[in-house]
Design a protein around this motif. Sequence first.
Motif, short mmCIF file in Angstrom:
data_model
loop_
_atom_site.label_atom_id
_atom_site.label_comp_id
_atom_site.label_asym_id
_atom_site.label_seq_id
_atom_site.Cartn_x
_atom_site.Cartn_y
_atom_site.Cartn_z
N GLY A 25 52.40 20.64 16.76
CA GLY A 25 53.85 20.52 16.64
C GLY A 25 54.58 21.76 17.13
O GLY A 25 55.64 22.10 16.60
N VAL A 26 54.00 22.44 18.15
CA VAL A 26 54.65 23.63 18.71
C VAL A 26 54.83 23.43 20.21
O VAL A 26 54.34 22.45 20.79
CB VAL A 26 53.83 24.91 18.44
N PRO A 126 53.82 22.99 11.65
CA PRO A 126 53.23 21.76 12.19
C PRO A 126 54.22 20.60 12.17
O PRO A 126 55.11 20.53 11.31
CB PRO A 126 52.06 21.49 11.23
N ASP A 127 54.06 19.69 13.09
CA ASP A 127 54.83 18.45 13.06
C ASP A 127 54.57 17.73 11.75
O ASP A 127 53.46 17.79 11.21
CB ASP A 127 54.44 17.55 14.23
N GLU A 175 64.78 21.74 14.12
CA GLU A 175 63.73 21.98 15.12
C GLU A 175 62.68 20.87 15.13
O GLU A 175 62.29 20.37 16.17
CB GLU A 175 63.04 23.32 14.82
N LYS A 176 62.23 20.45 13.93
CA LYS A 176 61.08 19.54 13.84
C LYS A 176 61.47 18.07 13.77
O LYS A 176 60.63 17.20 13.99
CB LYS A 176 60.22 19.91 12.63
N GLN A 177 62.71 17.77 13.43
CA GLN A 177 63.20 16.39 13.40
C GLN A 177 62.27 15.46 12.60
O GLN A 177 61.81 14.43 13.12
CB GLN A 177 63.36 15.86 14.82
N PRO A 178 61.98 15.78 11.37
CA PRO A 178 61.13 14.88 10.57
C PRO A 178 61.81 13.53 10.38
O PRO A 178 63.04 13.41 10.47
CB PRO A 178 61.00 15.62 9.23
N LYS A 179 61.02 12.53 10.12
CA LYS A 179 61.56 11.18 9.94
C LYS A 179 62.36 11.06 8.65
O LYS A 179 63.26 10.22 8.54
CB LYS A 179 60.42 10.16 9.98
N ALA A 180 62.01 11.90 7.68
CA ALA A 180 62.70 11.83 6.39
C ALA A 180 62.60 13.17 5.69
O ALA A 180 61.79 14.03 6.05
CB ALA A 180 62.11 10.72 5.53
N PHE A 181 63.41 13.35 4.67
CA PHE A 181 63.30 14.54 3.84
C PHE A 181 63.69 14.20 2.41
O PHE A 181 64.37 13.19 2.14
CB PHE A 181 64.17 15.70 4.36
#
Length: 419
Positions: A25-26, A126-127, A175-181
């Motif tokens: 994820g980099v 990491p992603d 930066e990482k744009q996770p699907k949820a938080f």
Amino acid sequence: MESPRELLKQARSRFTQKQIAAHLGVNARTIKRWEARENDPPKFAAPALQQLLLPIDNPDNSAGEFSFIDLFAGIGGIRLGFEAAGGRCVFTSEWNEPSVKTYQANFPDTHPIIGDITKVKASEIPDHDVLLAGFPCQPFSIAGVSKKNSLGREHGFRCETQGTLFFDVERIIEEKQPKAFLLENVKHLLNHDKGRTFEVILRALRDKLGYEVHYKVIDARYFVPQHRERIIIVGFREKTGFSWNDLQLPDISKRAPVMKDILHPENGSEEPEGHYTVGKKALVNEDKYVLSTKLWRYLKNYAKKHQAAGNGFGFGLVGPDDVARTLSARYYKDGSEILISRGRKNPRRLTPRECARLMGFDRNGRKFVIPVSDTQAYKQFGNSVVVPVIETVAKIMRPHILSLVDAERSGVRQLPIAV
């Protein structure tokens, strides 16, 4: 485990820089800099690189239905809730050393724990599918604000040592744009600075980052015998059908959790544990947990003084059929918010084991490891989440997380959120 640099060398014999970068994820340029020894691969890259080197058919290579990172992790309460929902933790950050000790004792096979998240580049994390963060709440709590006001210190986002840590959450999401938080904090966050603090947070999450955001205050009273109201903020990168209407809280109209559910039975039905309980009947250690006459007299006089002044300050005395006040991180000082009545005898504090039960860490046959002193244990549990609350929220988030994971794997991206 071998060093990150040695693992990188092995990975490069089988994968391109782009493939390794995608797995970690980099950016590929980051891998190039590591190989050129311009800087060293971070310690938390080691488990991810080791995972990349596993055989494809190794089941551990795909453990968990979705991945998450655990920021401001404390002792892992939020992690427990999301692991119960099928998640797999790929990164942890916690700066408090005693908390790290407890975390590692309960997650012994975990990746290296990173300390100060403010010093970690978001691109090197990491992603992940879900970002979890119980970012520090003291700058927004009623007690924290009162204390800082009395000392002439700033609070909320003007508290540079803690309040601004939300912005580290923001930069990582960006930066990482996770699907949820999922973010967790004290209820008073809603009203801090006349609501302006919370508005700043919502604008950042909704308007700047473009997430669909939902929030709700939940009282842990439905799950444990403790009034503990906390705000849970949930966000999704795409539009989903998530609704708090799906939150199924236990029906407490007939049988609500009460203190006897978490207290030591003191009848020999459990084994004695360390200095918490002693003898064949596993009685609570009176020398350790019963209040001295001097302290008990002081607390009673303190309560009388404030009652006469019309204030609500004072100790909280509870019996086996009662519900406790909120367990706080200051419990180690005198235990005044939750004192167990012993009739005409001096009351006692909870033991750390009882705190583990009160916070839902000991549940469904799980006995949480407490490797630290009582003082540290009280601080850790008082600062933590009530695990079954998080489990319940994770459960209703799960189908929406998996839907986004499946959509990404199939190359289908849902319509962006209108902002």
